[in-house]
Structures are given as structure tokens and as C-alpha cells.
Design a protein around this motif. Structure first.
Motif, mmCIF file in Angstrom:
data_model
loop_
_atom_site.group_PDB
_atom_site.id
_atom_site.type_symbol
_atom_site.label_atom_id
_atom_site.label_comp_id
_atom_site.label_asym_id
_atom_site.label_seq_id
_atom_site.Cartn_x
_atom_site.Cartn_y
_atom_site.Cartn_z
ATOM 1 N N HIS A 1 77.838 -15.261 -20.752
ATOM 2 C CA HIS A 1 77.734 -16.330 -21.752
ATOM 3 C C HIS A 1 76.455 -17.150 -21.637
ATOM 4 N N ASP A 2 75.846 -17.208 -20.465
ATOM 5 C CA ASP A 2 74.598 -17.951 -20.267
ATOM 6 C C ASP A 2 73.441 -17.037 -19.885
ATOM 7 N N ASN B 1 69.651 -18.704 -20.836
ATOM 8 C CA ASN B 1 69.961 -20.097 -20.508
ATOM 9 C C ASN B 1 68.689 -20.930 -20.650
ATOM 10 N N SER C 1 72.954 -19.230 -27.405
ATOM 11 C CA SER C 1 74.144 -18.369 -27.454
ATOM 12 C C SER C 1 73.929 -17.171 -28.384
ATOM 13 N N SER D 1 71.936 -14.826 -26.283
ATOM 14 C CA SER D 1 72.811 -14.207 -25.279
ATOM 15 C C SER D 1 73.665 -13.111 -25.910
ATOM 16 N N VAL E 1 80.619 -14.806 -26.884
ATOM 17 C CA VAL E 1 79.417 -15.414 -26.306
ATOM 18 C C VAL E 1 78.669 -16.209 -27.372
ATOM 19 N N ARG E 2 78.543 -15.641 -28.544
ATOM 20 C CA ARG E 2 77.820 -16.331 -29.622
ATOM 21 C C ARG E 2 78.468 -17.666 -29.984
ATOM 22 N N HIS F 1 80.625 -19.652 -28.213
ATOM 23 C CA HIS F 1 81.131 -20.556 -27.176
ATOM 24 C C HIS F 1 80.354 -21.861 -27.087
ATOM 25 N N SER F 2 79.112 -21.881 -27.499
ATOM 26 C CA SER F 2 78.187 -22.959 -27.177
ATOM 27 C C SER F 2 78.494 -24.275 -27.875
ATOM 28 N N ARG G 1 75.634 -25.041 -30.404
ATOM 29 C CA ARG G 1 75.701 -24.308 -31.674
ATOM 30 C C ARG G 1 76.720 -24.933 -32.621
ATOM 31 N N GLN H 1 85.054 -20.597 -24.850
ATOM 32 C CA GLN H 1 84.569 -21.939 -25.166
ATOM 33 C C GLN H 1 85.315 -22.989 -24.342
#
Length: 196
Positions: free
Chosen positions: A38-39, A42, A54, A57, A82-83, A85-86, A89, A102
Motif C-alpha cells: 500500500h505504501d 511513499n 496511492s 502504488s 491500494v488505490r 486506501h489513501s 486521495r 483503509q
């Protein structure tokens, strides 16, 4: 992955454990893959492209997970999680795996670990600990680019209501109380009224 005080192997391991706890119905291999990647891109908190980390990533996940034996549907499931979770975003996850990732990532920003992580990032970026006359940003706009404690008010204390899984919600409430207790103790040591 670019390591910093708040984004190291320990962070990835904690996020993996909580992703599994927040989505026990999901395959554990996918939960762990999402947490560990996920990172992978980073960017520093003050980087102009931080909100795109994200997405970047997720692109890396799509490029490299098939090389590790993940099927196309498995790779896409991890990439979507992953896209989305941020926090930067601002996305609402489209899948249960995304919601779990998340929640797990946000949990690591709360509680005693959250206090350590925010202090570590603040120190790394050269931010002052707190505003000397108005530590709780009551008569000014919170500025977490300048004062580390302001990050509690711009983000951390607002996270509690954003959790999407029942395990995440329960743990977030507990950890938020820990952070509020920390701020009450800080107020006592500063000899000021605690934040409202």
C-alpha cells in the motif's frame, strides 16, 4: 518503498494484521499483499504529488504482483484496494478489501502508535511541536505544516468517524480515547485547559 519514521516494516506488518482482522472473509494472501504494497510509492507528506501516491502504488502492484504468481483478478483486487486506501486521495473504497486496508492503515495513525508516528514525522520534517500561545488552534487555523500537535486537529481526531468495518470502528474509538488522554496530559503539563 521510501522509508521514514512512520512508514517502515513495522507499519506494514501492523497494517497487514489489521487488514486481515477487518476483512476476515477475504483471502489472507490478498489482505497481506495489499498491506505490504500500500505504501510502495511513499512520497513525503509535503510532496506536491502526495495525493497521487496511492495511484502510483496501484500501478506498481499491477506491474509486479503477476511476477509473484498472483492471477489477474487477484492483482486487480489488490491494486484497487491500494488505490483507494489513501486519506490524501479521499476515496471511498470500492471493495471490502479496500475498506479493510483503509481502516487498517488509518488505525496505525491512532492511539499510542499514532502519537509516536506523528511526532516522528513532525521531527523529520522539522516542524515545531506546538504553537506556544495557542497549542489547540482555538484562535487560529490549525497549521500542521508548522506545528506537529496541529495534526491532531486537522486529521487524527477526525478519523474516528471514517472507519468502514466493524472491527475498525471499535478499535478506532478505543485508540481515539488514548489520543485524547494524551492531549489531556499534555494540557496538564503545559498548565492550560485541555482541547475542547
Amino acid at each position: 518503498m521510501r522509508r521514514d519514521a512512520a512508514h517502515d516494516e513495522g507499519h506494514l506488518a501492523r497494517v497487514a494484521r489489521w487488514t486481515i482482522r477487518c476483512a476476515p472473509e477475504q483471502p489472507a494472501a490478498l489482505a497481506v499483499a495489499a498491506a505490504l504494497t500500500h505504501d510502495v510509492v511513499n512520497l513525503p507528506k509535503n510532496h506536491p504529488q502526495r495525493a497521487q501516491a496511492s495511484d502510483l502504488s496501484a500501478q506498481a502492484v499491477r506491474a509486479h504482483l503477476p511476477e509473484l504468481g498472483f492471477s489477474a483478478p487477484e492483482t486487480e483486487a489488490v491494486a484497487l484496494a491500494v488505490r483507494d486506501h489513501s486519506f490524501s486521495r479521499g476515496a471511498v473504497p470500492q471493495t471490502p478489501l479496500g475498506a479493510a486496508l483503509q481502516d487498517a492503515d488509518r488505525l496505525d495513525a491512532l492511539g499510542a502508535l499514532g502519537v509516536l508516528r506523528v511526532a516522528g514525522v513532525g521531527g523529520q520534517l522539522g516542524r515545531a511541536l506546538l504553537h506556544p500561545e495557542d497549542p489547540w488552534a482555538q484562535a487560529r487555523q490549525p497549521d500542521d505544516l508548522t506545528y506537529t500537535v496541529d495534526h491532531f486537529f486537522t486529521k487524527l481526531l477526525r478519523l474516528d468517524g471514517t472507519f468502514r468495518t466493524l472491527p475498525g470502528q471499535t478499535e478506532a474509538r478505543r485508540r481515539t480515547l488514548t489520543m485524547r488522554a494524551f492531549l489531556a496530559e499534555l494540557a496538564s503539563e503545559l498548565e492550560v485547559a485541555p482541547p475542547g
